[in-house]
Design an enzyme around this catalytic site. Structure first.
Site, PDB file in Angstrom:
ATOM      1  N   PRO A 255       0.838  -1.193   0.000  1.00 62.57           N
ATOM      2  CA  PRO A 255       0.000   0.000   0.000  1.00 62.57           C
ATOM      3  C   PRO A 255       0.878   1.250   0.000  1.00 62.57           C
ATOM      4  O   PRO A 255       1.623   1.499   0.947  1.00 62.57           O
ATOM      5  CB  PRO A 255      -0.810  -0.121   1.288  1.00 62.57           C
ATOM      6  CG  PRO A 255      -0.058  -1.069   2.135  1.00 62.57           C
ATOM      7  CD  PRO A 255       0.772  -1.941   1.268  1.00 62.57           C
ATOM      8  N   ASP A 429       5.960   2.272   1.604  1.00 59.15           N
ATOM      9  CA  ASP A 429       5.125   1.093   1.863  1.00 59.15           C
ATOM     10  C   ASP A 429       4.531   1.268   3.262  1.00 59.15           C
ATOM     11  O   ASP A 429       5.254   1.185   4.268  1.00 59.15           O
ATOM     12  CB  ASP A 429       5.985  -0.177   1.771  1.00 59.15           C
ATOM     13  CG  ASP A 429       5.157  -1.446   1.926  1.00 59.15           C
ATOM     14  OD1 ASP A 429       4.032  -1.355   2.456  1.00 59.15           O
ATOM     15  OD2 ASP A 429       5.671  -2.515   1.525  1.00 59.15           O
ATOM     16  N   HIS A 430       3.217   1.524   3.298  1.00 58.89           N
ATOM     17  CA  HIS A 430       2.595   1.872   4.568  1.00 58.89           C
ATOM     18  C   HIS A 430       2.596   0.705   5.554  1.00 58.89           C
ATOM     19  O   HIS A 430       2.372   0.878   6.753  1.00 58.89           O
ATOM     20  CB  HIS A 430       1.158   2.387   4.341  1.00 58.89           C
ATOM     21  CG  HIS A 430       0.745   3.439   5.309  1.00 58.89           C
ATOM     22  ND1 HIS A 430       1.011   3.358   6.662  1.00 58.89           N
ATOM     23  CD2 HIS A 430       0.091   4.629   5.128  1.00 58.89           C
ATOM     24  CE1 HIS A 430       0.532   4.435   7.256  1.00 58.89           C
ATOM     25  NE2 HIS A 430      -0.022   5.232   6.354  1.00 58.89           N
ATOM     26  N   ARG A 431       2.879  -0.493   5.046  1.00 56.05           N
ATOM     27  CA  ARG A 431       2.969  -1.616   5.962  1.00 56.05           C
ATOM     28  C   ARG A 431       4.165  -1.434   6.897  1.00 56.05           C
ATOM     29  O   ARG A 431       4.211  -1.977   7.992  1.00 56.05           O
ATOM     30  CB  ARG A 431       3.126  -2.938   5.183  1.00 56.05           C
ATOM     31  CG  ARG A 431       1.903  -3.310   4.375  1.00 56.05           C
ATOM     32  CD  ARG A 431       2.186  -4.493   3.480  1.00 56.05           C
ATOM     33  NE  ARG A 431       3.244  -4.217   2.497  1.00 56.05           N
ATOM     34  CZ  ARG A 431       3.637  -5.082   1.579  1.00 56.05           C
ATOM     35  NH1 ARG A 431       3.096  -6.297   1.522  1.00 56.05           N
ATOM     36  NH2 ARG A 431       4.573  -4.777   0.730  1.00 56.05           N
ATOM     37  N   VAL A 432       5.170  -0.711   6.416  1.00 58.35           N
ATOM     38  CA  VAL A 432       6.398  -0.552   7.198  1.00 58.35           C
ATOM     39  C   VAL A 432       6.544   0.878   7.698  1.00 58.35           C
ATOM     40  O   VAL A 432       6.896   1.123   8.859  1.00 58.35           O
ATOM     41  CB  VAL A 432       7.628  -0.925   6.337  1.00 58.35           C
ATOM     42  CG1 VAL A 432       8.912  -0.786   7.149  1.00 58.35           C
ATOM     43  CG2 VAL A 432       7.486  -2.335   5.793  1.00 58.35           C
TER      44      VAL A 432
END
Lengths: 457, 401
Positions: A255, A429-432
């Protein structure tokens, strides 16, 4: 020892450097008199018949028809009739071994033109002789003429390191803005010919040139072209295929969040200017990209999560920076990276950037150079673009887009003044990387661009 | 006397103007005494000049033209063999050069272009010496004072100014020395040079001062690749009346007419009547120079038309028809030409590069401190090479022209 007389290709037209052997008018064993026509040559100016300067028997034809040779190249050897039977006939002759005897045969006399240095020789006349031998006893050309070498053999001899091209071709490349190392050579000695250059240029401009007729019809491609002339089909393969796969993988698994910041890069521009004139950086190309690269490395150390990989169940934070630089190459988009960029001094980083760019432009980037990247910069400013939302290189979690740097009105201390402004874009990367982290990272990068001196802290 | 007052020929334009270019006024005043068919034409004013020509003189016209053509071939071959940097062929223009050159007297002074090999022959210049310039070892190979044949001018048209200045000098010498032989100057130039400003200036001065100069223009139709019709909308000869002196257009491939017209013009100039313009209507059959390729800008058919007007062929026809020369004569001319060619080749290959000190020596007539200083500097410079040298292959520092 023979009485062979060698006829070197003369400059028949004021400043010519080469000519093509069009057709031989004599064959081995023919008896020729002075001024009998030996050969027809074609120069840049005209087709010319060369009359024989010697009387005797044709002993060797040293250049094949259709071959282009430099002025000064030995093209034929003519023996006196008495020696003709003893003279070696036909076959390749080492220029080295026979040159001295040929020289001895014409001792005290060299032709005015054709025995001189090449037109492009930059070698200084180093010394003088004790006796002035008329009219032009200059050193032999640095490249021994070997016109009888088979073509295949010659191709393998072509030096790989340096791009070979004649001065007019170099000039034309410069005028067209083409880097010669991008062009595939087809010349006999591995040199880039004018034709090579022009076909490269044609290819490069084909699309722009086709703009006028683009809407009228599509070129035929494939068996079903007749069914619909209004579309063209391009096979997806190679780099295009790999790029597509990587982008889909990245865009639809990570994302993306993109943020932008306008930066007053005036001090970066001043710094770059100082570096360019500094003796330490002599001969090294310096651009604002160097400062941005340094800024990204510096900011990543302060915000380590941007230099990471998402694996699904863990986040791998890297304590090294393999800094990727997105590059448009003849083969398509490539992202080679500079390994352990965190260990490089400013100067080393500059050299590494230059190497990376020139290798990529030449289409010679190796897979290993693209593997293991940790964070990428895409220099869209080089194309005059302000900013964009870059897609993260798979396996990484951050990418920085460097927009063009240009003079814009800027408010400083309540006054509008022209400053060098750029826009930095970043995708994460919004996961990180959460919003606050990405913002801090971008602000850190921006702070260096605003004040490169912070790098010293 | 203006151009219009000069006698016209009774022949059709097409006799000599077969290659005339459209758009240019017809050749109505063209003097011709010997047609391409080898037969005499009558010209009221100039035919009488023929009566003065002995059979020896007529034969010498032929042998000179054949000799210089053979020389031209040898020099071209030497260039193709790398022995000359450049050569300027004259083939096709022999009659214009031999006819006019033979009309000059020893006291006349000639200013050539770089193509006047035939004129050089008539002035007694050793033809092999012409090649020194083209071999790049000398600014000239001959002393102009020996033959009154000036150095070749490579700068287009500049010699016309020198010629007028020289002619004005003759006027002044004559004013102080009544015993001096009447003399004139011949300024050679071509149709291309006629477009240069220098030609205009020289003609203005020549007319103003009534200088004893004959402007001899060989209109060979091509200024390298520029055809004559681009150079002038009117016959070149018509320009003379604009300056106020006579102009004569002559068949430049007719050695008899060229000789007669030149004699008339030189007499006119020597006797104090001022300048004359002669336009010799001729054709350069070969290339402008060995660095030129005429097939790129003109048609073979045009060359063929002019080959039919070859100056040597028509004189040979005439000499044979009048029993003035036989096979033995023509074969001896050929042998003499081959002998000259061999001599020229041998001489050229043996030419040595002169000591550069001779260049310093000829800057001023007398010793000059600046030249001495420069020579000393140069010698020092040359010596600096010797110290580091291997001395084997190279370097003609002491010999470069």
């Amino acid at each position: 020892m023979s009485a062979l007389n060698t006829f070197n290709l003369p400059d028949v037209g004021e400043g010519l450097t080469e000519a093509e052997i069009v057709s031989w008018k004599v064959k081995l064993g023919d008896v020729v008199a002075i001024n009998d026509v030996l050969v027809e040559i074609e120069t840049a100016k005209s087709i010319v018949e060369l009359p024989s300067p010697y009387a005797g028997i044709v002993a060797q034809l040293l250049v094949d028809e259709g071959q282009t040779v430099d002025v000064g190249t030995a093209i034929i050897r003519i023996g006196s009739e008495a020696d003709a039977s003893a003279a070696p006939v036909g076959g390749p002759v080492s220029a080295h071994s026979s040159e001295p005897s040929a020289a001895a045969a014409v001792e005290g006399h060299r032709p005015l033109v054709g025995s001189g240095p090449r037109a492009d020789a930059v070698k200084r006349r180093p010394r003088r002789t004790s006796t002035a031998v008329p009219p032009s006893p200059v050193p032999p050309s640095p490249v021994p003429p070997s016109p009888v070498t088979p073509l295949s053999e010659r191709a393998t001899e072509a030096p790989a390191a340096r791009v070979l091209a004649k001065p007019p071709v170099r000039k034309a490349a410069k005028d067209l803005g083409i880097n010669l190392s991008d062009v595939s050579p087809t010349g006999l000695r591995g040199e880039i010919t004018k034709k090579d250059l022009l076909s490269y240029q044609d290819q490069r401009t084909a699309e722009q040139d086709g703009a006028g007729t683009f809407w009228q019809s599509a070129p035929e491609r494939g068996p079903d072209a007749a069914a619909d002339q209004r579309i063209s089909r391009i096979q997806v393969k190679g780099v295009r295929k790999a790029t597509a796969k990587a982008m889909v993988l990245s865009a639809f698994s990570a994302p993306h969040v993109s943020i932008f910041v306008d930066v007053d890069a005036s001090r970066t521009m001043e710094f770059v200017k100082r570096l360019k004139t500094s003796r330490d950086f002599e001969g090294i190309k310096v651009s604002p990209l160097l400062i941005l690269s340094k800024a990204v490395i510096w900011a990543a150390a302060r915000n380590p999560s941007v230099n990471a990989t998402w694996t699904g169940d863990e986040i791998i934070v890297k304590h090294f920076m393999n800094l990727g630089i997105a590059a448009a190459t003849p083969r398509g988009l490539m992202v080679p990276n500079i390994k352990d960029a965190q260990d490089l001094s400013l100067k080393e980083l500059a050299v590494a950037l230059n190497d990376l760019a020139s290798t990529a432009r030449a289409g010679k980037t190796q897979p290993a150079q693209m593997a293991g990247g940790s964070l990428t910069i895409t220099n869209i400013g080089a194309l005059g673009i302000d900013t964009g939302t870059p897609i993260i290189n798979p396996g990484e979690v951050a990418i920085v887009a460097f927009g063009t740097v240009k003079l814009k009105p800027w408010v400083l201390d309540g006054e509008v003044i022209p400053r060098w402004i750029t826009t930095l874009g970043g995708s994460f990367d919004h996961r990180v990387v959460d919003g606050d982290l990405s913002a801090r990272f971008m602000a850190d990068v921006a702070s260096i661009m605003e004040e490169p001196a912070l790098l010293l802290e | 006397m203006g151009a219009a007052q000069l006698p016209s020929t009774e022949f059709e334009d097409t006799d000599v103007g077969g290659a005339l270019i459209e758009g240019i006024a017809p050749v109505d005043n063209l003097v011709q005494l010997l047609g391409p068919d080898g037969k005499l034409r009558h010209d009221e004013k100039f035919s009488p000049y023929l009566a003065r020509l002995t059979p020896e003189k007529l034969r010498s016209f032929y042998s000179d033209m054949a000799t210089v053509r053979r020389f031209d071939q040898e020099a071209t071959a030497l260039q193709r063999q790398g022995e000359l940097a450049l050569w300027v062929p004259l083939t096709g223009q022999e009659a214009a050069q031999i006819g006019s050159g033979q009309a000059t007297e020893p006291q006349d002074y000639i200013f050539p272009t770089y193509r006047e090999h035939g004129v050089a022959l008539t002035r007694g210049v050793d033809l092999s010496q012409l090649l020194k310039l083209f071999r790049g070892i000398s600014n000239a190979g001959w002393n102009p004072k020996d033959t009154n044949f000036h150095l070749y001018s490579l700068v287009l048209a500049v010699q016309t100014l020198h010629a007028v200045g020289y002619a004005m000098g003759i006027q002044r010498d004559q004013a102080t020395d009544a015993a001096m032989k009447p003399a004139a100057v011949v300024a050679y130039f071509g149709d291309g040079a006629s477009s240069e400003g220098d030609v205009h200036e020289s003609m203005v001065f020549a007319a103003s001062y009534q200088a004893p100069v004959v402007f001899f223009c060989q209109n060979n139709h091509w200024a390298i690749s520029v055809p004559f019709e681009v150079q002038s909308r009117i016959p070149l000869v018509n320009r003379a009346s604009g300056y106020g002196f006579p102009g004569i257009r002559v068949d430049g491939n007719d050695v008899l007419a060229v000789h007669a017209v030149s004699q008339w013009a030189l007499d006119h100039a020597r006797s104090g009547h001022g300048p004359v313009l002669i336009e010799a209507f001729t054709y350069r059959l070969g290339a402008h120079t060995t660095a030129d390729d005429p097939t790129k800008y003109r048609l073979a058919a045009e060359e063929e038309k002019w080959r039919a007007k070859d100056p040597l062929v028509r004189l040979e026809k005439y000499l044979r028809a009048e029993n003035l020369a036989d096979d033995a004569f023509f074969s001896s001319v050929k042998d003499d030409g081959d002998e000259l060619a061999a001599y020229v080749r041998k001489t050229t290959l043996a030419m040595t590069v002169p000591d550069i000190r001779s260049s310093f020596a000829n800057v001023y007539a007398q010793a000059h401190p600046l030249v001495a200083e420069e020579l000393a500097w140069f010698e020092n410079y040359a010596a600096s090479f010797a110290e580091t040298g291997t001395g084997s292959a190279a370097g003609n520092e002491t010999g470069a022209p």
